[in-house]
Design a protein around this motif. Structure first.
Motif, mmCIF file in Angstrom:
data_model
loop_
_atom_site.group_PDB
_atom_site.id
_atom_site.type_symbol
_atom_site.label_atom_id
_atom_site.label_comp_id
_atom_site.label_asym_id
_atom_site.label_seq_id
_atom_site.Cartn_x
_atom_site.Cartn_y
_atom_site.Cartn_z
ATOM 1 N N ALA A 2 1.286 3.089 -12.976
ATOM 2 C CA ALA A 2 0.129 3.942 -12.710
ATOM 3 C C ALA A 2 -0.989 3.162 -12.028
ATOM 4 O O ALA A 2 -1.686 3.680 -11.144
ATOM 5 N N TRP A 3 -1.153 1.901 -12.411
ATOM 6 C CA TRP A 3 -2.184 1.073 -11.759
ATOM 7 C C TRP A 3 -1.853 0.844 -10.294
ATOM 8 O O TRP A 3 -2.729 0.925 -9.422
ATOM 9 N N GLU A 4 -0.588 0.580 -9.995
ATOM 10 C CA GLU A 4 -0.190 0.372 -8.606
ATOM 11 C C GLU A 4 -0.366 1.659 -7.793
ATOM 12 O O GLU A 4 -0.761 1.608 -6.620
ATOM 13 N N CYS A 5 -0.070 2.826 -8.395
ATOM 14 C CA CYS A 5 -0.266 4.091 -7.686
ATOM 15 C C CYS A 5 -1.719 4.280 -7.287
ATOM 16 O O CYS A 5 -2.031 4.648 -6.144
ATOM 17 N N ARG A 6 -2.629 4.009 -8.202
ATOM 18 C CA ARG A 6 -4.047 4.206 -7.892
ATOM 19 C C ARG A 6 -4.567 3.126 -6.947
ATOM 20 O O ARG A 6 -5.486 3.374 -6.163
ATOM 21 N N ARG A 7 -3.979 1.948 -7.004
ATOM 22 C CA ARG A 7 -4.374 0.926 -6.029
ATOM 23 C C ARG A 7 -3.949 1.339 -4.624
ATOM 24 O O ARG A 7 -4.691 1.152 -3.642
ATOM 25 N N LEU A 8 -2.739 1.909 -4.491
ATOM 26 C CA LEU A 8 -2.285 2.376 -3.180
ATOM 27 C C LEU A 8 -3.146 3.525 -2.670
ATOM 28 O O LEU A 8 -3.420 3.623 -1.470
#
Length: 306
Positions: A233-239
C-alpha cells in the motif's frame, strides 16, 4: 756418441714438425675466429636494420589505428546525437498525442470520431437504426474514456440502451497530498531492522494510508508487523505521488528510483510490480492506478534510455 747425436737429430726434427703443425693449427683457428666475428657483425647489422624497419612499420600501423579510432569515435558520437535527437522528437510527439487525447477525453469525445448525423425528417429512420447507432456511439465514447475496448455491432443487430452515466470520464482516486511524500523517489525504511526508530514506522504507516487510531496502541513489534503488511500500500501511494508530478519524465524516473540502465530498470519494475499488483493488494483502490502508472513509467523510461 754417434747414436746419441742421431737421436738428438731425430728429436729435433720431430719438434720442428710439431711446431710447424701447431703454427698451422693456430693459423686455421685464427681464420675461423675472424670469419665467425665477421659473420656475427653482419648478423648484428642485419638484425638492427630489420629492427628499425619493424619499428617504422609498427609506428605506421599505430598511426593508422589511431586515425581509425578517432574516426570511429566521431561516427559513434554522431550516431548518439542522432539517436538522442530522435528520442527527443519521439517523446515530444508522444507527449503531444497524450495531451491531445487527454483534452479530447476531458471534452467527452472519442479521439478521431464524430457522432452520426441526424436523419432527415420524414425518412422513417428516427426510431430505428439511427437511434441504435447513436446509443452505440455514446457507449463507445464512455468505454474509451474509461480505458476499455469499444464494442462493435452491425447496423441490423439489437443494441441495448446505453446505461446512465452521470459523468462521462471516470475520476481516478484522488492523489495523496504532496506533503506526505516530499521525496517520491525515496525507498521504504528497513521495516524489520531493530535500529529503525518508532517514529519512522508510524510515519511509514501514515503514508501507507493507515489511520492513526489503528496503530496508536501498538508496540514496536506490532508496528513492524503492520508496516511489513502495508508495504504494498505504501508503494502504491508513492507511485501515485510520482504520477502527480508535473513532468511525466521526472515522475517515471522517480517511480523506478532513477534507474539508468535497462537491467536496473527491469529489476526495479519486477520488484515494484510484485508489490503493487492489484492481486497482491485486494480491496485497495490505489493499486490499479498505481500499477497502470508503473507500466507507463516503464515504457517512458525505455524510450528515454534506449
Amino acid at each position: 756418441m754417434q747414436r746419441t747425436q742421431t737421436a738428438l737429430d731425430l728429436g729435433t726434427a720431430k719438434l720442428d714438425v710439431e711446431a710447424h703443425s701447431l703454427a698451422s693449427l693456430r693459423e686455421l683457428v685464427g681464420r675461423a675466429v675472424a670469419q665467425a666475428e665477421a659473420d656475427l657483425t653482419q648478423l648484428k647489422a642485419s638484425f638492427e636494420c630489420r629492427q628499425r624497419a619493424a619499428g617504422d612499420e609498427l609506428e605506421r600501423v599505430r598511426a593508422q589505428l589511431g586515425a581509425k579510432e578517432r574516426e570511429l569515435a566521431d561516427v559513434t558520437r554522431a550516431l548518439r546525437e542522432a539517436r538522442a535527437q530522435q528520442q527527443v522528437q519521439q517523446a515530444q510527439q508522444k507527449q503531444a498525442q497524450a495531451r491531445q487525447q487527454h483534452a479530447q477525453q476531458q471534452q467527452g469525445q472519442k479521439p478521431g470520431a464524430a457522432p452520426p448525423p441526424a436523419p432527415a425528417a420524414g425518412s422513417g429512420a428516427e426510431g430505428s437504426w439511427w437511434e441504435r447507432a447513436r446509443a452505440q456511439q455514446e457507449e463507445d465514447w464512455v468505454r474509451a474514456a474509461a480505458g476499455a475496448r469499444p464494442t462493435y455491432s452491425c447496423p441490423g443487430a439489437r443494441v441495448s440502451p446505453p446505461p446512465h452515466h452521470p459523468q462521462r470520464s471516470p475520476t481516478p482516486p484522488p492523489p495523496l497530498p504532496p506533503s506526505r511524500f516530499p521525496e517520491p523517489a525515496a525507498r521504504a525504511p528497513p521495516l524489520e531492522d531493530p535500529a529503525t526508530p518508532e517514529p519512522a514506522l508510524r510515519a511509514f504507516l501514515a503514508q501507507a494510508g493507515v489511520p492513526g487510531a489503528e496503530c496508536a496502541a501498538l508496540d514496536r513489534a506490532g508496528l513492524c508487523a503492520l508496516a511489513t503488511a502495508k508495504a504494498g500500500a505504501w508503494e502504491c501511494r508513492r507511485l501515485l505521488a510520482c504520477a502527480a508530478l508535473r513532468d511525466p519524465a521526472a515522475g517515471a524516473r522517480a517511480a523506478l528510483h532513477h534507474a539508468r540502465t535497462p537491467p536496473t530498470i527491469a529489476s526495479e519494475f519486477r520488484a515494484l510490480s510484485r508489490k503493487v499488483h492489484p492481486d497482491k493488494n485486494p480491496g485497495d483502490a490505489a493499486s490499479t492506478p498505481a500499477f497502470q502508472f508503473l507500466v507507463r513509467a516503464l515504457a517512458e523510461l525505455k524510450l528515454l534510455v534506449c
